[in-house]
Design a protein around this motif. Structure first.
Motif, mmCIF file in Angstrom:
data_model
loop_
_atom_site.group_PDB
_atom_site.id
_atom_site.type_symbol
_atom_site.label_atom_id
_atom_site.label_comp_id
_atom_site.label_asym_id
_atom_site.label_seq_id
_atom_site.Cartn_x
_atom_site.Cartn_y
_atom_site.Cartn_z
ATOM 1 N N GLU A 155 -12.135 -38.031 -30.411
ATOM 2 C CA GLU A 155 -10.878 -37.515 -31.130
ATOM 3 C C GLU A 155 -9.899 -36.853 -30.932
ATOM 4 O O GLU A 155 -9.006 -36.989 -32.108
ATOM 5 N N HIS A 156 -10.257 -36.149 -29.706
ATOM 6 C CA HIS A 156 -8.851 -35.849 -29.023
ATOM 7 C C HIS A 156 -7.772 -36.557 -28.170
ATOM 8 O O HIS A 156 -7.058 -36.612 -28.244
ATOM 9 N N VAL A 184 -6.550 -40.312 -29.077
ATOM 10 C CA VAL A 184 -4.969 -40.610 -29.314
ATOM 11 C C VAL A 184 -4.428 -39.891 -29.152
ATOM 12 O O VAL A 184 -3.372 -40.371 -28.805
ATOM 13 N N LYS A 239 -17.203 -39.502 -28.800
ATOM 14 C CA LYS A 239 -17.099 -38.465 -30.131
ATOM 15 C C LYS A 239 -16.212 -37.262 -29.543
ATOM 16 O O LYS A 239 -14.650 -38.293 -30.542
ATOM 17 N N ASP A 240 -16.087 -36.310 -28.979
ATOM 18 C CA ASP A 240 -14.995 -35.416 -29.086
ATOM 19 C C ASP A 240 -14.391 -36.172 -28.205
ATOM 20 O O ASP A 240 -12.576 -35.854 -28.415
ATOM 21 N N HIS A 291 -12.170 -29.631 -27.342
ATOM 22 C CA HIS A 291 -13.028 -30.327 -28.770
ATOM 23 C C HIS A 291 -13.966 -29.263 -29.336
ATOM 24 O O HIS A 291 -14.073 -28.406 -29.414
#
Length: 97
Positions: free
Chosen positions: A70-71, A74, A66-67, A13
């Motif tokens: 995003e990772h 996904v 949020k991290d 992250h």
């Protein structure tokens, strides 16, 4: 407790260090609030400081989320990993209470 927390996506992250620093600051702040209580300081000021700690923790949680989105999420969507998506939903429910 379920033992479903076996997801080992590479947790690279972007904000891990920032999250850790924010948590360290929140811990320090909370210790100061405890000292205020121990010292018999004004209750109103204690509540104001406690609110500041809560706000800092909530903002840190948002950064973690949020991290994660995003990772991990996904990857989970790409991999069709419904279990991870369900875990995220449960975590959000707990965090938002």
């Amino acid at each position: 407790m379920s033992e479903h927390h076996t997801h080992h996506h590479n947790h690279d992250h972007k904000h891990t260090k920032e999250v850790s620093n924010r948590l360290a600051r929140a811990i320090g702040h909370l210790q100061k609030v405890k000292q205020m209580v121990d010292d018999g300081e004004d209750c109103s000021e204690v509540l104001v400081q406690l609110a500041a700690v809560k706000s800092a923790i909530n903002n840190t949680g948002k950064l973690i989320l949020k991290d994660h989105l995003e990772h991990c999420i996904v990857h989970a969507v790409q991999d069709g990993d419904d279990e991870m998506l369900e875990e995220l939903n449960n975590a959000i429910d707990k965090f938002m209470k």
